[in-house]
Write an enzyme that holds these catalytic residues in place. Structure first.
Site, PDB file in Angstrom:
ATOM      1  NE  ARG A 101      43.601  36.393  41.880  1.00  0.00           N
ATOM      2  CZ  ARG A 101      44.799  35.893  42.149  1.00  0.00           C
ATOM      3  NH1 ARG A 101      45.296  36.009  43.380  1.00  0.00           N
ATOM      4  NH2 ARG A 101      45.504  35.273  41.228  1.00  0.00           N
TER       5      ARG A 101
ATOM      6  CE  LYS B  34      41.679  33.350  41.075  1.00  0.00           C
ATOM      7  NZ  LYS B  34      41.564  33.200  39.603  1.00  0.00           N
TER       8      LYS B  34
ATOM      9  CG  HIS C  58      40.085  41.486  38.058  1.00  0.00           C
ATOM     10  ND1 HIS C  58      40.310  40.819  39.245  1.00  0.00           N
ATOM     11  CD2 HIS C  58      40.840  40.837  37.138  1.00  0.00           C
ATOM     12  CE1 HIS C  58      41.143  39.813  39.043  1.00  0.00           C
ATOM     13  NE2 HIS C  58      41.485  39.810  37.775  1.00  0.00           N
TER      14      HIS C  58
ATOM     15  NE  ARG D 196      44.703  40.098  39.950  1.00  0.00           N
ATOM     16  CZ  ARG D 196      45.716  39.544  40.628  1.00  0.00           C
ATOM     17  NH1 ARG D 196      46.278  40.199  41.616  1.00  0.00           N
ATOM     18  NH2 ARG D 196      46.164  38.347  40.298  1.00  0.00           N
TER      19      ARG D 196
ATOM     20  CG  HIS E 173      49.065  35.971  37.614  1.00  0.00           C
ATOM     21  ND1 HIS E 173      49.251  37.033  36.760  1.00  0.00           N
ATOM     22  CD2 HIS E 173      47.800  36.114  38.101  1.00  0.00           C
ATOM     23  CE1 HIS E 173      48.156  37.774  36.723  1.00  0.00           C
ATOM     24  NE2 HIS E 173      47.270  37.233  37.527  1.00  0.00           N
TER      25      HIS E 173
ATOM     26  CE1 TYR F 186      44.396  39.959  36.195  1.00  0.00           C
ATOM     27  CE2 TYR F 186      44.851  38.053  34.812  1.00  0.00           C
ATOM     28  CZ  TYR F 186      44.125  38.646  35.827  1.00  0.00           C
ATOM     29  OH  TYR F 186      43.143  37.947  36.465  1.00  0.00           O
TER      30      TYR F 186
END
Length: 314
Positions: A156, A180, A259, A262, A285, A294
């Protein structure tokens, strides 16, 4: 304590817990603060000064969603507001401030499923190679690293600018990435990315030495300006600007952003036969369903799989 103050305190306590216990990003905190304070203001305006958090029911949440639709907000915006409200009530229930979570009885608005527009492998190779050209930007070696890590490693934008020099593990040919919720993962450092880093790092060091400064950040801004994240560290906004400038100059659509690279990473790995679980691990993820959003299979790929595997196709 007034109802508005009581609700406001509950919101702020939740946001504090979100920041410290779940390590939510500043972006998430800003969004949740905006959504929840707007909801609190609505409740006091509609229910009067005596409204109590513990007596709220799902009807009030549905009425608030109708209010948002009435303001002209999209389904996606209403869904974001509901997600914040659900998280807040879940926290209130754990704290014993409400007997049950009324937000679980409110259905999320059905959103249209948009597959991301992903450049082809040939387009991406062209753009990544162009990132190192002198005529595009002032620091082509750094820009090449940006593209190699975003597309070559699938990380990211925020993970990219958060990288420090010590996160490059040369011996293991890997990069330590903080995702994250401060979750850490290792991603492989490919040959092209390693080559780009070796070309950039001496220039990075020379710039710091000439300025008499030091920085732990891997990616530096050209003038070594101090940012909110530290001396000289490149920002996500700057990365977005660099990516868009180079990508547009080489034929990618105007909606391209970090993104997009990505998305391309996951999609192209899938096209080349990578396992979806492996892609999930590389992208960091938590849920496989996120990885599936994605990535996308082309009609040709589906037909090829059918022709190769179904007995009636042979």
């Amino acid at each position: 304590m007034s109802a508005e103050t009581q609700i406001g305190v509950c919101v702020e306590e939740f946001l504090t817990a979100l920041a410290h216990e779940r390590a939510a990003s500043p972006h998430t905190l800003r969004a949740y603060r905006r959504e929840l304070h707007d909801f609190a203001t609505y409740l006091v305006a509609e229910r009067g000064p005596d409204v109590q958090v513990g007596k709220l029911e799902h009807q009030q949440i549905r009425a608030y969603m109708s209010e948002l639709y009435g303001r002209g907000l999209s389904k996606a915006s209403v869904a974001r507001a509901l997600a914040a409200i659900r998280a807040w009530f879940k926290w209130l229930a754990r704290r014993g401030l409400v007997e049950q979570n009324p937000a679980v009885l409110v259905a999320t608005p059905k959103l249209p499923k948009h597959l991301p527009r992903v450049p082809t492998i040939e387009q991406m190779n062209c753009v990544v190679d162009a990132a190192a050209s002198e005529d595009v930007a002032a620091w082509p070696e750094r820009n090449r690293v940006i593209f190699e890590l975003l597309y070559g490693c699938g990380i990211r934008n925020a993970e990219l600018v958060g990288l420090n020099l010590r996160d490059i593990h040369w011996a293991n040919e890997a990069i330590l990435v903080r995702g994250k919720g401060r979750k850490e993962r290792y991603v492989p450092l490919g040959d092209a990315a390693a080559q780009a880093l070796r070309a950039y790092l001496p220039l990075r060091e020379a710039k710091l030495v000439a300025a008499g400064k030091s920085s732990e950040a891997l990616l530096l801004n050209a003038r070594l300006r101090r940012t909110a994240s530290g001396l000289g560290r490149l920002t996500t906004r700057s990365v977005g600007r660099i990516v868009k400038q180079i990508a547009l100059a080489h034929g990618l659509p105007v909606d391209v952003h970090p993104h997009t690279l990505r998305h391309a990473f996951g999609t192209h790995m899938l096209e080349e036969g990578a396992d979806l679980r492996a892609i999930q691990e590389l992208l960091g993820h938590e849920r496989l369903s996120t990885t599936q959003r994605y990535t996308q299979l082309t009609v040709g790929q589906v037909a090829e799989v059918y022709d190769r595997t179904h007995p009636r196709a042979k």
